[in-house]
Write a protein that holds these residues in place. Structure first.
Motif, PDB file in Angstrom:
ATOM      1  N   GLN A  95      33.024  46.454  43.055  1.00 29.88           N
ATOM      2  CA  GLN A  95      33.887  46.159  42.028  1.00 29.88           C
ATOM      3  C   GLN A  95      33.547  46.343  40.623  1.00 29.88           C
ATOM      4  OE1 GLN A  95      34.274  42.020  42.691  1.00 29.88           O
ATOM      5  NE2 GLN A  95      35.125  42.288  45.119  1.00 29.88           N
ATOM      6  N   PRO A  96      34.570  46.709  39.848  1.00 29.29           N
ATOM      7  CA  PRO A  96      34.264  47.000  38.340  1.00 29.29           C
ATOM      8  C   PRO A  96      34.030  45.578  37.782  1.00 29.29           C
ATOM      9  CG  PRO A  96      36.708  47.027  38.832  1.00 29.29           C
ATOM     10  CD  PRO A  96      35.913  47.055  40.110  1.00 29.29           C
ATOM     11  N   VAL A  97      33.175  45.538  36.684  1.00 29.03           N
ATOM     12  CA  VAL A  97      33.029  44.215  35.861  1.00 29.03           C
ATOM     13  C   VAL A  97      33.720  44.026  34.708  1.00 29.03           C
ATOM     14  CG1 VAL A  97      30.258  44.270  36.636  1.00 29.03           C
ATOM     15  CG2 VAL A  97      31.037  45.355  34.505  1.00 29.03           C
ATOM     16  N   LEU A  98      33.823  42.845  34.205  1.00 29.65           N
ATOM     17  CA  LEU A  98      34.657  42.460  33.109  1.00 29.65           C
ATOM     18  C   LEU A  98      33.902  42.914  32.223  1.00 29.65           C
ATOM     19  CD1 LEU A  98      35.590  39.037  34.146  1.00 29.65           C
ATOM     20  CD2 LEU A  98      37.252  40.909  34.402  1.00 29.65           C
ATOM     21  N   SER A  99      34.662  42.985  31.015  1.00 32.61           N
ATOM     22  CA  SER A  99      33.972  43.325  29.542  1.00 32.61           C
ATOM     23  C   SER A  99      33.517  42.003  29.045  1.00 32.61           C
ATOM     24  CB  SER A  99      34.968  43.814  28.726  1.00 32.61           C
ATOM     25  OG  SER A  99      36.035  42.896  28.396  1.00 32.61           O
ATOM     26  N   ARG A 100      32.644  42.119  27.787  1.00 36.11           N
ATOM     27  CA  ARG A 100      32.075  40.763  27.500  1.00 36.11           C
ATOM     28  C   ARG A 100      33.225  39.921  26.929  1.00 36.11           C
ATOM     29  NH1 ARG A 100      27.095  38.857  25.444  1.00 36.11           N
ATOM     30  NH2 ARG A 100      26.367  41.029  25.981  1.00 36.11           N
ATOM     31  N   ARG A 101      34.321  40.631  26.125  1.00 38.13           N
ATOM     32  CA  ARG A 101      35.537  39.619  25.943  1.00 38.13           C
ATOM     33  C   ARG A 101      36.197  38.903  26.923  1.00 38.13           C
ATOM     34  NH1 ARG A 101      38.285  40.226  20.667  1.00 38.13           N
ATOM     35  NH2 ARG A 101      36.710  41.644  20.287  1.00 38.13           N
ATOM     36  N   ALA A 102      36.304  39.978  28.055  1.00 39.21           N
ATOM     37  CA  ALA A 102      37.506  39.492  28.982  1.00 39.21           C
ATOM     38  C   ALA A 102      36.450  38.354  29.890  1.00 39.21           C
ATOM     39  CB  ALA A 102      37.679  40.491  30.077  1.00 39.21           C
ATOM     40  N   TRP A 103      35.111  38.420  29.966  1.00 36.64           N
ATOM     41  CA  TRP A 103      34.295  37.593  30.699  1.00 36.64           C
ATOM     42  C   TRP A 103      34.498  35.969  30.021  1.00 36.64           C
ATOM     43  CZ3 TRP A 103      29.853  34.960  28.824  1.00 36.64           C
ATOM     44  CH2 TRP A 103      29.280  34.146  29.919  1.00 36.64           C
ATOM     45  N   PHE A 104      34.343  36.451  28.715  1.00 38.61           N
ATOM     46  CA  PHE A 104      34.441  34.993  27.727  1.00 38.61           C
ATOM     47  C   PHE A 104      35.735  34.158  28.025  1.00 38.61           C
ATOM     48  CE2 PHE A 104      34.874  32.579  23.638  1.00 38.61           C
ATOM     49  CZ  PHE A 104      33.805  32.052  23.781  1.00 38.61           C
ATOM     50  N   ALA A 105      36.842  35.132  27.778  1.00 33.51           N
ATOM     51  CA  ALA A 105      37.923  34.252  27.902  1.00 33.51           C
ATOM     52  C   ALA A 105      38.201  33.787  29.440  1.00 33.51           C
ATOM     53  CB  ALA A 105      39.203  35.371  27.759  1.00 33.51           C
ATOM     54  N   TYR A 106      37.680  34.355  30.638  1.00 29.79           N
ATOM     55  CA  TYR A 106      37.807  33.893  31.743  1.00 29.79           C
ATOM     56  C   TYR A 106      36.852  32.518  31.662  1.00 29.79           C
ATOM     57  CZ  TYR A 106      37.123  33.075  36.719  1.00 29.79           C
ATOM     58  OH  TYR A 106      37.020  32.587  37.963  1.00 29.79           O
ATOM     59  N   GLU A 107      35.702  32.834  31.277  1.00 31.11           N
ATOM     60  CA  GLU A 107      34.772  31.257  31.360  1.00 31.11           C
ATOM     61  C   GLU A 107      35.636  30.259  30.477  1.00 31.11           C
ATOM     62  OE1 GLU A 107      31.873  30.685  32.684  1.00 31.11           O
ATOM     63  OE2 GLU A 107      32.356  32.537  33.793  1.00 31.11           O
ATOM     64  N   GLN A 108      36.254  30.591  29.239  1.00 32.95           N
ATOM     65  CA  GLN A 108      36.893  29.379  28.484  1.00 32.95           C
ATOM     66  C   GLN A 108      38.068  28.922  29.369  1.00 32.95           C
ATOM     67  OE1 GLN A 108      36.061  28.069  25.649  1.00 32.95           O
ATOM     68  NE2 GLN A 108      34.208  29.034  25.987  1.00 32.95           N
ATOM     69  N   GLN A 109      38.750  29.786  29.954  1.00 30.16           N
ATOM     70  CA  GLN A 109      40.025  29.537  30.720  1.00 30.16           C
ATOM     71  C   GLN A 109      39.384  28.372  31.994  1.00 30.16           C
ATOM     72  OE1 GLN A 109      41.804  32.434  32.809  1.00 30.16           O
ATOM     73  NE2 GLN A 109      43.708  31.052  33.305  1.00 30.16           N
ATOM     74  N   GLN A 110      38.386  28.790  32.618  1.00 30.34           N
ATOM     75  CA  GLN A 110      37.573  28.027  33.655  1.00 30.34           C
ATOM     76  C   GLN A 110      37.293  26.557  33.233  1.00 30.34           C
ATOM     77  OE1 GLN A 110      39.202  29.713  36.150  1.00 30.34           O
ATOM     78  NE2 GLN A 110      37.313  28.796  37.351  1.00 30.34           N
ATOM     79  N   LYS A 111      36.704  26.687  32.010  1.00 28.44           N
ATOM     80  CA  LYS A 111      36.154  25.376  31.582  1.00 28.44           C
ATOM     81  C   LYS A 111      37.296  24.488  31.021  1.00 28.44           C
ATOM     82  CE  LYS A 111      33.154  23.967  27.768  1.00 28.44           C
ATOM     83  NZ  LYS A 111      32.268  24.389  26.802  1.00 28.44           N
ATOM     84  N   TRP A 112      38.382  24.939  30.284  1.00 25.51           N
ATOM     85  CA  TRP A 112      39.167  24.145  29.697  1.00 25.51           C
ATOM     86  C   TRP A 112      40.515  23.935  30.569  1.00 25.51           C
ATOM     87  CZ3 TRP A 112      36.922  21.139  26.610  1.00 25.51           C
ATOM     88  CH2 TRP A 112      35.911  21.457  25.852  1.00 25.51           C
ATOM     89  N   THR A 113      40.973  24.547  31.657  1.00 23.99           N
ATOM     90  CA  THR A 113      42.164  24.501  32.397  1.00 23.99           C
ATOM     91  C   THR A 113      41.952  23.366  33.727  1.00 23.99           C
ATOM     92  OG1 THR A 113      42.613  26.672  31.978  1.00 23.99           O
ATOM     93  CG2 THR A 113      43.788  25.858  33.898  1.00 23.99           C
TER      94      THR A 113
END
Length: 108
Positions: free
Chosen positions: A84-102
């Motif tokens: 599987q392709p990996v997320l870029s650092r920016r996309a990974w950070f956005a995903y982590e923030q969404q998981q944390k605050w949603t």
């Protein structure tokens, strides 16, 4: 006194770079103040431990702060999902923030 202390610290750092255990000569220990000698000894010990275990020390700090999260994500993806392709650092950070605050983040 300042010149003696600077020389002592230079000697200690040179000893650390050589890999030998630094020691404090008794004549440099500022004979009138044993407390200062103790502080210099503690400083030399701390510097030696930081040099020897510096990598482990910073690794633990980065793990506790979450600073190495992206590197851990990359290692996990390489080990378990190599196709599987990996997320870029920016996309990974956005995903982590969404998981944390949603969603609801409380017990009741």
């Amino acid at each position: 006194m300042g010149a003696r202390l600077n020389k002592l610290l230079r000697d200690q750092s040179a000893a650390l770079r050589r890999g030998s255990t630094p020691c404090l000569p008794s004549m440099v220990c500022l004979r009138r103040s044993p407390r200062r000698a103790l502080h210099l000894d503690l400083l030399a010990t701390f510097l030696r431990l930081l040099k020897v275990n510096g990598r482990n020390f910073w690794r633990v700090i980065r793990q506790l702060s979450g600073d190495d999260g992206y590197e851990r994500y990359l290692a996990h993806c390489a080990a378990t999902h190599p196709e599987q392709p990996v997320l870029s650092r920016r996309a990974w950070f956005a995903y982590e923030q969404q998981q944390k605050w949603t969603g609801i983040k409380r017990c009741c």
